[in-house]
Design a protein around this motif. Structure first.
Motif, short mmCIF file in Angstrom:
data_model
loop_
_atom_site.label_atom_id
_atom_site.label_comp_id
_atom_site.label_asym_id
_atom_site.label_seq_id
_atom_site.Cartn_x
_atom_site.Cartn_y
_atom_site.Cartn_z
N MET A 14 69.30 20.34 120.81
CA MET A 14 68.41 20.74 119.95
C MET A 14 68.10 19.61 118.75
SD MET A 14 69.31 24.59 119.70
CE MET A 14 70.37 24.41 117.91
N SER A 15 68.80 18.46 119.10
CA SER A 15 68.62 17.43 118.08
C SER A 15 69.26 17.71 116.82
CB SER A 15 67.28 16.91 117.83
OG SER A 15 66.67 16.39 118.88
N HIS A 91 63.71 28.78 117.06
CA HIS A 91 64.19 27.84 118.40
C HIS A 91 63.91 29.30 119.56
CE1 HIS A 91 65.86 25.55 121.28
NE2 HIS A 91 66.95 26.60 121.70
N VAL A 113 61.25 23.95 110.99
CA VAL A 113 61.66 23.21 112.31
C VAL A 113 61.29 24.38 113.27
CG1 VAL A 113 63.73 23.04 113.75
CG2 VAL A 113 63.95 22.49 111.66
N ASP A 115 61.05 24.41 117.71
CA ASP A 115 61.57 24.22 118.77
C ASP A 115 61.25 24.97 119.85
OD1 ASP A 115 63.20 23.24 121.02
OD2 ASP A 115 64.84 22.83 119.88
N SER A 117 61.14 23.92 123.17
CA SER A 117 61.76 23.18 124.42
C SER A 117 61.88 23.97 125.61
CB SER A 117 63.01 22.24 123.93
OG SER A 117 63.87 22.94 123.44
N ARG A 138 59.30 20.09 118.58
CA ARG A 138 59.85 19.94 119.66
C ARG A 138 59.04 20.84 120.77
NH1 ARG A 138 66.13 19.90 121.50
NH2 ARG A 138 65.68 18.54 123.22
N ASN A 161 58.16 15.44 119.09
CA ASN A 161 58.42 15.30 120.46
C ASN A 161 57.58 16.05 121.45
OD1 ASN A 161 60.11 15.55 122.92
ND2 ASN A 161 62.05 15.57 122.03
#
Length: 197
Positions: A14-15, A91, A113, A115, A117, A138, A161
């Protein structure tokens, strides 16, 4: 030990953590030790969140800072989280077979944030342009040929990303004007032949 490794790998994925580039000191040199550091953007985000006003009882003013791990990116955010407007980090977990909906995060106006992904992203929704406070996106493996132009209006965005988006053929012309953008990952985006000036 295996559970710890699993958590560390998830944080790396998750960086939130990255492998440290700082040389090890003598105390750890002969031992089997791996050193991690917090990613700069995550560190900046953590500092910004910790700087929120605190009342005299020690709790954060208002509804506080919220972080969400959700498992269904096909539902509107208000059905998945109670205080959706205050979420700062979102996320999606294990959503690889569920197609991302635009309203899965559109009400998260405080998001810093995002995410995606682990989502199936046919097209990055236009609603991402409404998230003016976003610093980290992301969104790997987008199946569409373009990302929305509105992404260039996210003046706070530091990290983008798009890794593995094979069908992506071009970036918005104004992406070069994003002064805050420090990290752009286009690895595996084989369809992009030319970058905007």
């Amino acid at each position: 030990m295996q559970l710890c490794e699993k958590y560390v790998m998830q944080l790396l994925g998750m960086s939130f953590l990255q492998y440290s580039k700082t040389p090890m000191n003598d105390r750890w040199r002969d031992k089997d030790v791996t050193v991690f550091t917090m990613h700069d953007l995550v560190h900046d985000l953590a500092r910004a969140i910790l700087a929120d006003p605190v009342n005299n009882k020690g709790s954060v003013v208002g509804n506080g800072c919220l972080y969400a791990f959700l498992t269904d990116c096909s539902k509107p955010l208000q059905l998945s989280a109670t205080s959706s407007a205050n979420i700062k980090a979102l996320h999606f977990l294990d959503s690889g077979k569920l197609e991302l909906r635009g309203d899965a995060f559109s009400l998260g106006t405080c998001l810093r944030v995002l995410d995606l992904s682990e989502c199936l992203i046919r097209k990055l929704p236009e609603s991402v342009g409404q998230l003016k406070l976003l610093r980290f996106i992301r969104a790997p493996r987008i199946r569409d040929q373009m990302i929305p132009n509105c992404i260039t209006e996210l003046s706070e965005l530091n990290y983008l990303n798009l890794r593995g988006s094979h069908n992506l053929s071009a970036l918005p012309e104004s992406i070069g004007g994003m002064k805050g953008l420090m990290h752009l990952d286009l690895s595996g985006c084989h369809g992009i032949r030319e970058l905007p000036k």
